[in-house]
Design an enzyme around this catalytic site. Structure first.
Site, PDB file in Angstrom:
ATOM      1  CG  ASN A 118     -11.945 -14.108  -0.798  1.00  0.00           C
ATOM      2  OD1 ASN A 118     -11.996 -13.256  -1.688  1.00  0.00           O
ATOM      3  ND2 ASN A 118     -11.397 -15.304  -0.975  1.00  0.00           N
TER       4      ASN A 118
ATOM      5  CE  LYS B  18      20.005  10.838   5.661  1.00  0.00           C
ATOM      6  NZ  LYS B  18      18.910  10.645   4.682  1.00  0.00           N
TER       7      LYS B  18
END
Length: 312
Positions: free
Chosen positions: A37, A192
Protein backbone atom coordinates in the site's frame (compact mmCIF):
# COMPACT_ATOMS: atom_id res chain seq x y z
CA UNK A 1 31.24 8.63 27.37
CA UNK A 2 28.36 7.15 25.37
CA UNK A 3 29.19 5.36 22.14
CA UNK A 4 28.45 7.14 18.86
CA UNK A 5 26.20 5.47 16.28
CA UNK A 6 25.64 6.95 12.81
CA UNK A 7 22.91 6.08 10.31
CA UNK A 8 22.00 7.52 6.92
CA UNK A 9 18.77 7.67 4.99
CA UNK A 10 18.69 7.12 1.24
CA UNK A 11 19.02 10.81 0.28
CA UNK A 12 22.82 11.17 0.25
CA UNK A 13 24.66 8.05 1.51
CA UNK A 14 27.92 9.14 -0.19
CA UNK A 15 28.15 12.20 2.08
CA UNK A 16 27.35 10.06 5.13
CA UNK A 17 30.12 7.63 4.24
CA UNK A 18 32.60 10.49 3.84
CA UNK A 19 31.57 11.97 7.20
CA UNK A 20 32.04 8.61 8.91
CA UNK A 21 35.46 8.22 7.30
CA UNK A 22 36.51 11.53 8.91
CA UNK A 23 34.97 10.47 12.23
CA UNK A 24 36.63 7.08 12.13
CA UNK A 25 33.35 5.35 12.91
CA UNK A 26 31.28 2.93 10.79
CA UNK A 27 28.12 3.97 8.97
CA UNK A 28 25.53 1.49 10.20
CA UNK A 29 22.97 0.05 7.78
CA UNK A 30 19.32 1.06 7.58
CA UNK A 31 16.69 -1.23 6.08
CA UNK A 32 13.89 0.59 4.25
CA UNK A 33 10.93 -1.48 3.09
CA UNK A 34 7.82 -0.46 1.19
CA UNK A 35 4.56 -2.33 1.68
CA UNK A 36 2.04 -3.03 -1.09
CA UNK A 37 0.00 0.00 0.00
CA UNK A 38 3.10 2.25 -0.50
CA UNK A 39 3.74 2.66 3.24
CA UNK A 40 7.41 2.96 4.22
CA UNK A 41 8.93 0.99 7.11
CA UNK A 42 12.39 1.71 8.53
CA UNK A 43 14.62 -0.54 10.63
CA UNK A 44 17.92 0.67 12.12
CA UNK A 45 20.22 -2.35 11.97
CA UNK A 46 22.55 -1.55 14.86
CA UNK A 47 22.21 -1.15 18.62
CA UNK A 48 20.96 2.29 19.70
CA UNK A 49 20.34 1.72 23.42
CA UNK A 50 21.92 4.55 25.44
CA UNK A 51 23.93 5.55 22.36
CA UNK A 52 24.58 9.02 20.93
CA UNK A 53 22.75 8.54 17.62
CA UNK A 54 23.27 10.73 14.53
CA UNK A 55 20.86 10.48 11.59
CA UNK A 56 22.19 11.99 8.34
CA UNK A 57 19.56 13.03 5.80
CA UNK A 58 19.37 16.17 3.64
CA UNK A 59 15.89 17.00 2.37
CA UNK A 60 16.26 16.70 -1.40
CA UNK A 61 13.89 15.51 -4.16
CA UNK A 62 11.81 13.47 -3.69
CA UNK A 63 11.69 15.71 -0.62
CA UNK A 64 8.56 14.29 0.98
CA UNK A 65 9.84 10.72 0.67
CA UNK A 66 13.10 11.63 2.35
CA UNK A 67 11.29 13.60 5.06
CA UNK A 68 9.10 10.61 5.95
CA UNK A 69 12.19 8.37 5.96
CA UNK A 70 13.83 10.73 8.43
CA UNK A 71 10.77 10.88 10.67
CA UNK A 72 10.58 7.08 10.75
CA UNK A 73 14.30 6.82 11.50
CA UNK A 74 13.78 9.21 14.43
CA UNK A 75 10.87 7.15 15.69
CA UNK A 76 12.90 3.94 15.38
CA UNK A 77 15.86 5.43 17.28
CA UNK A 78 13.61 6.78 20.05
CA UNK A 79 11.85 3.41 20.32
CA UNK A 80 15.26 1.72 20.56
CA UNK A 81 16.11 3.80 23.68
CA UNK A 82 18.74 6.05 22.12
CA UNK A 83 20.21 8.40 24.74
CA UNK A 84 20.28 11.37 22.34
CA UNK A 85 19.27 11.71 18.68
CA UNK A 86 20.87 14.39 16.51
CA UNK A 87 19.45 15.06 13.05
CA UNK A 88 22.26 15.97 10.65
CA UNK A 89 20.39 17.79 7.90
CA UNK A 90 22.88 19.47 5.54
CA UNK A 91 20.02 20.91 3.45
CA UNK A 92 16.69 21.91 5.01
CA UNK A 93 14.47 22.34 1.95
CA UNK A 94 11.48 23.66 3.90
CA UNK A 95 13.53 26.65 5.11
CA UNK A 96 12.21 28.54 2.07
CA UNK A 97 8.70 28.33 3.53
CA UNK A 98 9.47 30.73 6.35
CA UNK A 99 6.77 33.45 6.39
CA UNK A 100 3.15 34.21 5.67
CA UNK A 101 3.51 36.27 2.49
CA UNK A 102 0.07 35.45 1.07
CA UNK A 103 -3.36 34.78 2.60
CA UNK A 104 -4.05 31.26 3.97
CA UNK A 105 -0.56 30.01 3.12
CA UNK A 106 1.28 27.30 5.04
CA UNK A 107 4.57 27.93 6.82
CA UNK A 108 6.27 24.62 6.14
CA UNK A 109 9.56 25.55 7.78
CA UNK A 110 7.92 25.71 11.21
CA UNK A 111 5.64 22.70 10.67
CA UNK A 112 8.45 20.37 9.60
CA UNK A 113 10.58 21.56 12.53
CA UNK A 114 7.73 20.60 14.87
CA UNK A 115 7.41 17.21 13.17
CA UNK A 116 11.12 16.45 13.63
CA UNK A 117 10.97 17.30 17.32
CA UNK A 118 7.73 15.35 17.83
CA UNK A 119 9.33 12.31 16.15
CA UNK A 120 12.22 12.34 18.61
CA UNK A 121 14.97 14.78 17.55
CA UNK A 122 17.06 15.97 20.51
CA UNK A 123 19.03 18.50 18.46
CA UNK A 124 19.64 19.49 14.83
CA UNK A 125 22.86 20.10 12.90
CA UNK A 126 22.24 21.94 9.64
CA UNK A 127 24.00 24.18 7.15
CA UNK A 128 23.13 27.56 5.58
CA UNK A 129 19.43 27.93 6.26
CA UNK A 130 17.59 30.02 3.67
CA UNK A 131 16.50 32.52 6.33
CA UNK A 132 18.11 33.08 9.74
CA UNK A 133 14.73 33.08 11.53
CA UNK A 134 14.21 29.40 10.61
CA UNK A 135 16.74 28.60 13.34
CA UNK A 136 14.13 29.78 15.84
CA UNK A 137 11.43 27.47 14.46
CA UNK A 138 12.99 24.55 16.37
CA UNK A 139 12.28 23.97 20.04
CA UNK A 140 15.49 21.94 20.44
CA UNK A 141 19.11 23.13 20.11
CA UNK A 142 20.24 23.87 16.55
CA UNK A 143 23.85 24.10 15.37
CA UNK A 144 23.58 26.26 12.25
CA UNK A 145 26.78 26.08 10.20
CA UNK A 146 27.83 27.97 7.08
CA UNK A 147 30.03 26.89 4.19
CA UNK A 148 31.61 30.34 3.78
CA UNK A 149 34.89 29.09 5.25
CA UNK A 150 35.19 26.34 2.62
CA UNK A 151 34.11 28.68 -0.19
CA UNK A 152 36.53 31.41 0.93
CA UNK A 153 39.44 28.96 1.08
CA UNK A 154 38.69 28.01 -2.53
CA UNK A 155 38.51 31.58 -3.85
CA UNK A 156 41.64 32.74 -2.01
CA UNK A 157 43.63 30.79 -4.60
CA UNK A 158 42.79 33.47 -7.17
CA UNK A 159 43.96 37.07 -7.61
CA UNK A 160 41.22 39.03 -5.82
CA UNK A 161 42.69 42.52 -6.26
CA UNK A 162 39.94 43.52 -8.72
CA UNK A 163 37.11 41.42 -7.28
CA UNK A 164 33.70 42.29 -5.88
CA UNK A 165 31.31 39.89 -4.11
CA UNK A 166 27.70 40.26 -5.29
CA UNK A 167 24.54 39.04 -3.58
CA UNK A 168 21.55 38.49 -5.91
CA UNK A 169 19.18 40.16 -3.41
CA UNK A 170 19.09 42.32 -0.30
CA UNK A 171 18.17 39.31 1.84
CA UNK A 172 21.63 37.85 1.25
CA UNK A 173 23.45 41.13 1.82
CA UNK A 174 24.67 40.27 5.33
CA UNK A 175 26.14 36.94 4.26
CA UNK A 176 27.70 38.51 1.15
CA UNK A 177 29.24 41.28 3.25
CA UNK A 178 30.70 38.72 5.63
CA UNK A 179 32.06 36.70 2.71
CA UNK A 180 33.58 39.86 1.19
CA UNK A 181 35.33 40.62 4.51
CA UNK A 182 36.75 37.10 4.56
CA UNK A 183 38.15 37.66 1.06
CA UNK A 184 39.13 41.31 1.54
CA UNK A 185 36.98 42.53 -1.36
CA UNK A 186 34.20 45.03 -1.99
CA UNK A 187 30.54 43.99 -1.94
CA UNK A 188 27.50 44.77 -4.11
CA UNK A 189 23.96 43.44 -4.31
CA UNK A 190 20.98 43.16 -6.60
CA UNK A 191 17.51 44.63 -6.02
CA UNK A 192 15.34 41.56 -6.68
CA UNK A 193 11.61 41.00 -6.97
CA UNK A 194 10.24 37.45 -7.16
CA UNK A 195 6.88 37.02 -8.93
CA UNK A 196 6.81 33.20 -9.02
CA UNK A 197 9.10 30.23 -8.45
CA UNK A 198 10.80 30.76 -11.83
CA UNK A 199 10.10 34.44 -12.59
CA UNK A 200 12.52 36.90 -11.04
CA UNK A 201 13.31 40.52 -11.90
CA UNK A 202 16.47 42.28 -10.76
CA UNK A 203 15.90 45.96 -11.47
CA UNK A 204 19.30 47.32 -10.46
CA UNK A 205 22.63 46.54 -8.83
CA UNK A 206 23.75 48.52 -5.79
CA UNK A 207 27.52 48.91 -5.96
CA UNK A 208 30.28 49.18 -8.55
CA UNK A 209 30.83 46.14 -10.79
CA UNK A 210 32.15 47.84 -13.94
CA UNK A 211 35.37 46.18 -15.09
CA UNK A 212 35.36 43.96 -12.01
CA UNK A 213 35.81 40.23 -11.51
CA UNK A 214 32.58 39.22 -9.79
CA UNK A 215 31.90 36.40 -7.32
CA UNK A 216 28.14 35.81 -7.05
CA UNK A 217 27.29 34.24 -3.68
CA UNK A 218 23.91 32.64 -2.88
CA UNK A 219 22.64 30.11 -0.37
CA UNK A 220 21.21 27.74 -2.99
CA UNK A 221 20.71 27.48 -6.73
CA UNK A 222 17.76 25.42 -7.99
CA UNK A 223 16.57 26.39 -11.47
CA UNK A 224 19.09 29.22 -11.68
CA UNK A 225 16.50 31.86 -12.65
CA UNK A 226 17.82 34.42 -10.18
CA UNK A 227 21.46 33.99 -11.19
CA UNK A 228 20.64 34.13 -14.92
CA UNK A 229 18.76 37.40 -14.35
CA UNK A 230 21.67 38.76 -12.29
CA UNK A 231 24.17 37.81 -14.99
CA UNK A 232 22.25 39.92 -17.50
CA UNK A 233 22.42 42.95 -15.20
CA UNK A 234 26.14 42.35 -14.57
CA UNK A 235 26.77 42.21 -18.32
CA UNK A 236 24.89 45.49 -18.85
CA UNK A 237 27.03 47.14 -16.16
CA UNK A 238 30.33 45.96 -17.62
CA UNK A 239 31.43 43.17 -15.28
CA UNK A 240 34.57 41.49 -16.63
CA UNK A 241 34.32 37.90 -15.38
CA UNK A 242 31.91 36.03 -13.13
CA UNK A 243 32.30 33.09 -10.77
CA UNK A 244 29.10 31.71 -9.21
CA UNK A 245 29.15 30.18 -5.72
CA UNK A 246 26.50 28.62 -3.51
CA UNK A 247 26.22 26.19 -0.61
CA UNK A 248 23.35 24.04 -1.89
CA UNK A 249 23.81 23.18 -5.58
CA UNK A 250 20.41 21.68 -6.42
CA UNK A 251 20.75 22.61 -10.12
CA UNK A 252 17.39 21.31 -11.32
CA UNK A 253 16.21 21.48 -14.92
CA UNK A 254 19.66 21.79 -16.52
CA UNK A 255 20.72 24.82 -14.45
CA UNK A 256 24.43 23.95 -14.67
CA UNK A 257 24.25 23.79 -18.46
CA UNK A 258 22.43 27.14 -18.68
CA UNK A 259 24.91 28.86 -16.38
CA UNK A 260 27.90 27.26 -18.12
CA UNK A 261 26.65 28.56 -21.47
CA UNK A 262 27.08 32.18 -20.32
CA UNK A 263 30.49 33.32 -21.69
CA UNK A 264 31.35 35.51 -18.68
CA UNK A 265 30.90 32.62 -16.24
CA UNK A 266 34.31 31.08 -15.60
CA UNK A 267 33.38 28.75 -12.73
CA UNK A 268 30.41 27.43 -10.75
CA UNK A 269 31.25 26.39 -7.18
CA UNK A 270 29.01 24.51 -4.76
CA UNK A 271 29.35 22.11 -1.84
CA UNK A 272 28.13 18.53 -1.52
CA UNK A 273 25.34 19.20 0.99
CA UNK A 274 23.19 17.63 -1.73
CA UNK A 275 24.27 15.05 -4.33
CA UNK A 276 26.17 16.98 -7.04
CA UNK A 277 24.96 16.96 -10.65
CA UNK A 278 26.86 15.24 -13.43
CA UNK A 279 30.39 16.64 -13.92
CA UNK A 280 30.86 19.79 -15.96
CA UNK A 281 34.01 21.62 -17.08
CA UNK A 282 32.96 24.72 -15.15
CA UNK A 283 31.59 22.98 -12.04
CA UNK A 284 33.66 22.64 -8.86
CA UNK A 285 32.23 20.70 -5.88
CA UNK A 286 33.72 21.29 -2.43
CA UNK A 287 33.24 18.77 0.38
CA UNK A 288 31.67 19.89 3.66
CA UNK A 289 32.09 16.40 5.16
CA UNK A 290 35.13 17.43 7.27
CA UNK A 291 33.20 20.40 8.72
CA UNK A 292 30.15 18.28 9.56
CA UNK A 293 32.34 15.53 11.01
CA UNK A 294 34.15 18.04 13.24
CA UNK A 295 30.82 19.46 14.43
CA UNK A 296 29.44 15.97 15.15
CA UNK A 297 32.59 15.07 17.09
CA UNK A 298 32.33 18.25 19.17
CA UNK A 299 28.62 17.66 19.85
CA UNK A 300 29.41 14.12 20.98
CA UNK A 301 32.31 15.27 23.20
CA UNK A 302 30.37 18.19 24.67
CA UNK A 303 32.69 20.80 23.16
CA UNK A 304 31.88 24.19 21.64
CA UNK A 305 30.81 24.16 18.00
CA UNK A 306 30.64 27.94 17.59
CA UNK A 307 34.34 28.27 18.41
CA UNK A 308 35.20 26.15 15.37
CA UNK A 309 33.01 27.69 12.66
CA UNK A 310 32.78 31.18 11.26
CA UNK A 311 29.23 32.49 11.71
CA UNK A 312 27.38 35.31 9.99
Amino acid sequence: MRDITVFSGSAHPELAEEICAHLGTPLHPVRIDRFANDVIQVQLQANCRERDVFLIQPLIPPTQEHLVELLLMLDAARGASAARITVVMPHYAYARSDKKDAPRISIGGRLVADLLVAAGASRVLTMTLHSPQVHGFFSVPVDHLHALRELAAHFRRYDLSNTVVVSPDLGGAKEAAHFARMLGTDVAMGAKQRFSDDRVVISSIIGDVSGKDVIVIDDEIAKGSTVIELLQRLRERGARTVRVACTHGLFSGGAVERLSAVPEVEEIVCTNTVPPPKPSDKLTVLSIAPALADAMRRIHDGESVSSLFDTV
